[in-house]
Design a protein around this motif. Structure first.
Motif, PDB file in Angstrom:
ATOM      1  N   ILE A 120     -31.139  40.325 -70.290  1.00 22.73           N
ATOM      2  CA  ILE A 120     -29.880  39.620 -70.034  1.00 22.73           C
ATOM      3  C   ILE A 120     -28.758  40.254 -70.846  1.00 22.73           C
ATOM      4  CG2 ILE A 120     -28.673  37.418 -70.262  1.00 22.73           C
ATOM      5  CD1 ILE A 120     -31.386  36.045 -69.646  1.00 22.73           C
ATOM      6  N   ASP A 121     -29.052  40.648 -72.100  1.00 23.11           N
ATOM      7  CA  ASP A 121     -28.070  41.367 -72.920  1.00 23.11           C
ATOM      8  C   ASP A 121     -27.552  42.593 -72.169  1.00 23.11           C
ATOM      9  OD1 ASP A 121     -27.864  39.910 -75.292  1.00 23.11           O
ATOM     10  OD2 ASP A 121     -29.471  41.015 -76.285  1.00 23.11           O
ATOM     11  N   ALA A 122     -28.457  43.370 -71.617  1.00 27.61           N
ATOM     12  CA  ALA A 122     -28.084  44.602 -70.912  1.00 27.61           C
ATOM     13  C   ALA A 122     -27.204  44.288 -69.706  1.00 27.61           C
ATOM     14  CB  ALA A 122     -29.338  45.364 -70.484  1.00 27.61           C
ATOM     15  N   ILE A 123     -27.523  43.223 -68.993  1.00 30.96           N
ATOM     16  CA  ILE A 123     -26.727  42.826 -67.825  1.00 30.96           C
ATOM     17  C   ILE A 123     -25.308  42.461 -68.256  1.00 30.96           C
ATOM     18  CG2 ILE A 123     -26.465  41.025 -66.058  1.00 30.96           C
ATOM     19  CD1 ILE A 123     -29.576  40.968 -65.907  1.00 30.96           C
ATOM     20  N   VAL A 124     -25.208  41.678 -69.323  1.00 35.76           N
ATOM     21  CA  VAL A 124     -23.887  41.241 -69.794  1.00 35.76           C
ATOM     22  C   VAL A 124     -23.106  42.429 -70.367  1.00 35.76           C
ATOM     23  CG1 VAL A 124     -22.704  39.773 -71.482  1.00 35.76           C
ATOM     24  CG2 VAL A 124     -24.591  38.851 -70.149  1.00 35.76           C
ATOM     25  N   TYR A 125     -23.797  43.312 -71.096  1.00 35.00           N
ATOM     26  CA  TYR A 125     -23.125  44.494 -71.650  1.00 35.00           C
ATOM     27  C   TYR A 125     -22.599  45.407 -70.553  1.00 35.00           C
ATOM     28  CZ  TYR A 125     -23.394  44.472 -76.721  1.00 35.00           C
ATOM     29  OH  TYR A 125     -23.166  44.212 -78.040  1.00 35.00           O
ATOM     30  N   SER A 126     -23.247  45.397 -69.378  1.00 33.45           N
ATOM     31  CA  SER A 126     -22.794  46.245 -68.271  1.00 33.45           C
ATOM     32  C   SER A 126     -21.534  45.686 -67.618  1.00 33.45           C
ATOM     33  CB  SER A 126     -23.908  46.410 -67.230  1.00 33.45           C
ATOM     34  OG  SER A 126     -24.057  45.219 -66.481  1.00 33.45           O
ATOM     35  N   GLY A 127     -21.122  44.483 -68.044  1.00 32.21           N
ATOM     36  CA  GLY A 127     -19.885  43.916 -67.532  1.00 32.21           C
ATOM     37  C   GLY A 127     -20.068  42.749 -66.580  1.00 32.21           C
ATOM     38  N   GLU A 165     -31.621  31.204 -80.702  1.00 32.27           N
ATOM     39  CA  GLU A 165     -30.357  30.472 -80.609  1.00 32.27           C
ATOM     40  C   GLU A 165     -29.164  31.417 -80.736  1.00 32.27           C
ATOM     41  OE1 GLU A 165     -31.479  26.084 -82.416  1.00 32.27           O
ATOM     42  OE2 GLU A 165     -31.044  27.707 -83.828  1.00 32.27           O
ATOM     43  N   VAL A 166     -29.217  32.299 -81.724  1.00 40.56           N
ATOM     44  CA  VAL A 166     -28.108  33.228 -81.948  1.00 40.56           C
ATOM     45  C   VAL A 166     -27.962  34.162 -80.755  1.00 40.56           C
ATOM     46  CG1 VAL A 166     -27.277  35.132 -83.396  1.00 40.56           C
ATOM     47  CG2 VAL A 166     -28.226  33.071 -84.460  1.00 40.56           C
ATOM     48  N   ARG A 167     -29.072  34.664 -80.244  1.00 39.16           N
ATOM     49  CA  ARG A 167     -28.996  35.587 -79.105  1.00 39.16           C
ATOM     50  C   ARG A 167     -28.482  34.896 -77.850  1.00 39.16           C
ATOM     51  NH1 ARG A 167     -34.052  39.425 -78.531  1.00 39.16           N
ATOM     52  NH2 ARG A 167     -32.633  40.334 -77.013  1.00 39.16           N
ATOM     53  N   LEU A 168     -28.901  33.659 -77.622  1.00 42.49           N
ATOM     54  CA  LEU A 168     -28.434  32.922 -76.450  1.00 42.49           C
ATOM     55  C   LEU A 168     -26.921  32.687 -76.512  1.00 42.49           C
ATOM     56  CD1 LEU A 168     -31.326  30.345 -76.053  1.00 42.49           C
ATOM     57  CD2 LEU A 168     -30.580  31.967 -74.288  1.00 42.49           C
ATOM     58  N   VAL A 169     -26.434  32.239 -77.657  1.00 40.24           N
ATOM     59  CA  VAL A 169     -25.000  31.965 -77.776  1.00 40.24           C
ATOM     60  C   VAL A 169     -24.215  33.273 -77.752  1.00 40.24           C
ATOM     61  CG1 VAL A 169     -23.180  30.912 -79.172  1.00 40.24           C
ATOM     62  CG2 VAL A 169     -25.398  29.780 -78.960  1.00 40.24           C
ATOM     63  N   ARG A 170     -24.781  34.335 -78.299  1.00 41.79           N
ATOM     64  CA  ARG A 170     -24.127  35.644 -78.251  1.00 41.79           C
ATOM     65  C   ARG A 170     -23.955  36.097 -76.803  1.00 41.79           C
ATOM     66  NH1 ARG A 170     -26.849  40.382 -78.110  1.00 41.79           N
ATOM     67  NH2 ARG A 170     -25.642  42.236 -78.517  1.00 41.79           N
ATOM     68  N   ILE A 171     -24.968  35.865 -75.969  1.00 39.34           N
ATOM     69  CA  ILE A 171     -24.874  36.208 -74.544  1.00 39.34           C
ATOM     70  C   ILE A 171     -23.730  35.403 -73.909  1.00 39.34           C
ATOM     71  CG2 ILE A 171     -26.028  35.930 -72.313  1.00 39.34           C
ATOM     72  CD1 ILE A 171     -28.677  36.668 -73.865  1.00 39.34           C
ATOM     73  N   LYS A 172     -23.676  34.122 -74.230  1.00 33.10           N
ATOM     74  CA  LYS A 172     -22.578  33.274 -73.703  1.00 33.10           C
ATOM     75  C   LYS A 172     -21.236  33.833 -74.173  1.00 33.10           C
ATOM     76  CE  LYS A 172     -20.486  28.681 -74.208  1.00 33.10           C
ATOM     77  NZ  LYS A 172     -19.754  28.751 -72.969  1.00 33.10           N
ATOM     78  N   PHE A 173     -21.135  34.149 -75.456  1.00 32.68           N
ATOM     79  CA  PHE A 173     -19.891  34.684 -76.013  1.00 32.68           C
ATOM     80  C   PHE A 173     -19.474  35.969 -75.309  1.00 32.68           C
ATOM     81  CE2 PHE A 173     -17.888  37.669 -78.975  1.00 32.68           C
ATOM     82  CZ  PHE A 173     -16.719  36.980 -79.243  1.00 32.68           C
ATOM     83  N   LEU A 174     -20.387  36.914 -75.194  1.00 31.61           N
ATOM     84  CA  LEU A 174     -20.063  38.189 -74.563  1.00 31.61           C
ATOM     85  C   LEU A 174     -19.636  37.993 -73.118  1.00 31.61           C
ATOM     86  CD1 LEU A 174     -22.917  40.433 -76.001  1.00 31.61           C
ATOM     87  CD2 LEU A 174     -20.488  40.494 -76.613  1.00 31.61           C
ATOM     88  N   SER A 175     -20.318  37.103 -72.424  1.00 26.69           N
ATOM     89  CA  SER A 175     -19.989  36.856 -71.018  1.00 26.69           C
ATOM     90  C   SER A 175     -18.639  36.153 -70.883  1.00 26.69           C
ATOM     91  CB  SER A 175     -21.088  36.038 -70.356  1.00 26.69           C
ATOM     92  OG  SER A 175     -20.891  35.974 -68.974  1.00 26.69           O
ATOM     93  N   ASP A 176     -18.368  35.191 -71.748  1.00 26.37           N
ATOM     94  CA  ASP A 176     -17.127  34.414 -71.667  1.00 26.37           C
ATOM     95  C   ASP A 176     -15.905  35.208 -72.155  1.00 26.37           C
ATOM     96  OD1 ASP A 176     -18.686  32.319 -70.844  1.00 26.37           O
ATOM     97  OD2 ASP A 176     -18.274  31.042 -72.576  1.00 26.37           O
ATOM     98  N   ILE A 177     -16.057  35.895 -73.275  1.00 30.87           N
ATOM     99  CA  ILE A 177     -14.913  36.503 -73.947  1.00 30.87           C
ATOM    100  C   ILE A 177     -14.726  37.979 -73.585  1.00 30.87           C
ATOM    101  CG2 ILE A 177     -13.907  37.075 -76.212  1.00 30.87           C
ATOM    102  CD1 ILE A 177     -13.988  34.079 -75.625  1.00 30.87           C
ATOM    103  N   SER A 178     -15.796  38.721 -73.572  1.00 27.30           N
ATOM    104  CA  SER A 178     -15.685  40.167 -73.430  1.00 27.30           C
ATOM    105  C   SER A 178     -15.532  40.617 -71.993  1.00 27.30           C
ATOM    106  CB  SER A 178     -16.906  40.859 -74.049  1.00 27.30           C
ATOM    107  OG  SER A 178     -16.980  40.551 -75.421  1.00 27.30           O
ATOM    108  N   ASN A 179     -16.111  39.899 -71.075  1.00 24.56           N
ATOM    109  CA  ASN A 179     -16.110  40.370 -69.679  1.00 24.56           C
ATOM    110  C   ASN A 179     -15.001  39.788 -68.856  1.00 24.56           C
ATOM    111  OD1 ASN A 179     -18.299  41.955 -70.161  1.00 24.56           O
ATOM    112  ND2 ASN A 179     -19.773  40.438 -69.501  1.00 24.56           N
TER     113      ASN A 179
END
Length: 99
Positions: free
Chosen positions: A28-35, A85-99
């Protein structure tokens, strides 16, 4: 992504794929990092306390200098939050803020 769009629990997705949960989080990290934006709020709200989500999200938004999980665990307190927990919220953060 389709299973997430259908709001299937992430641990159920991992089990169906025969994967460990942390391995699924890496995918999921990789998917979110890809945009790609992913909405995992449904899962976070089911498995985590709202205050915990807010505290970790605020850390990534306001305090962190990187999105490194190990650094976040150290700074947030390894006894207070799990890696999951940290990884899950980080995924949310990256998806919400970065993309």
């Amino acid at each position: 992504k389709q299973a997430i769009d259908r709001k299937v629990a992430l641990d159920d997705i991992a089990e169906a794929k025969g994967m460990h949960f942390l391995d699924l989080l890496s995918e999921i990290d990789a998917i979110v990092y890809s945009g790609t934006k992913l909405n995992i709020d449904y899962f976070l709200e089911e498995v985590m306390d709202h205050e915990v989500i807010d505290e970790i999200f605020d850390y990534f938004k306001n305090e962190s200098e990187s999105d490194d999980v190990e650094t976040a665990l150290r700074e947030l307190g390894e006894n207070d939050y799990t890696e999951e927990e940290v990884r899950l919220v980080r995924i949310k953060f990256l998806s919400d803020i970065s993309n």
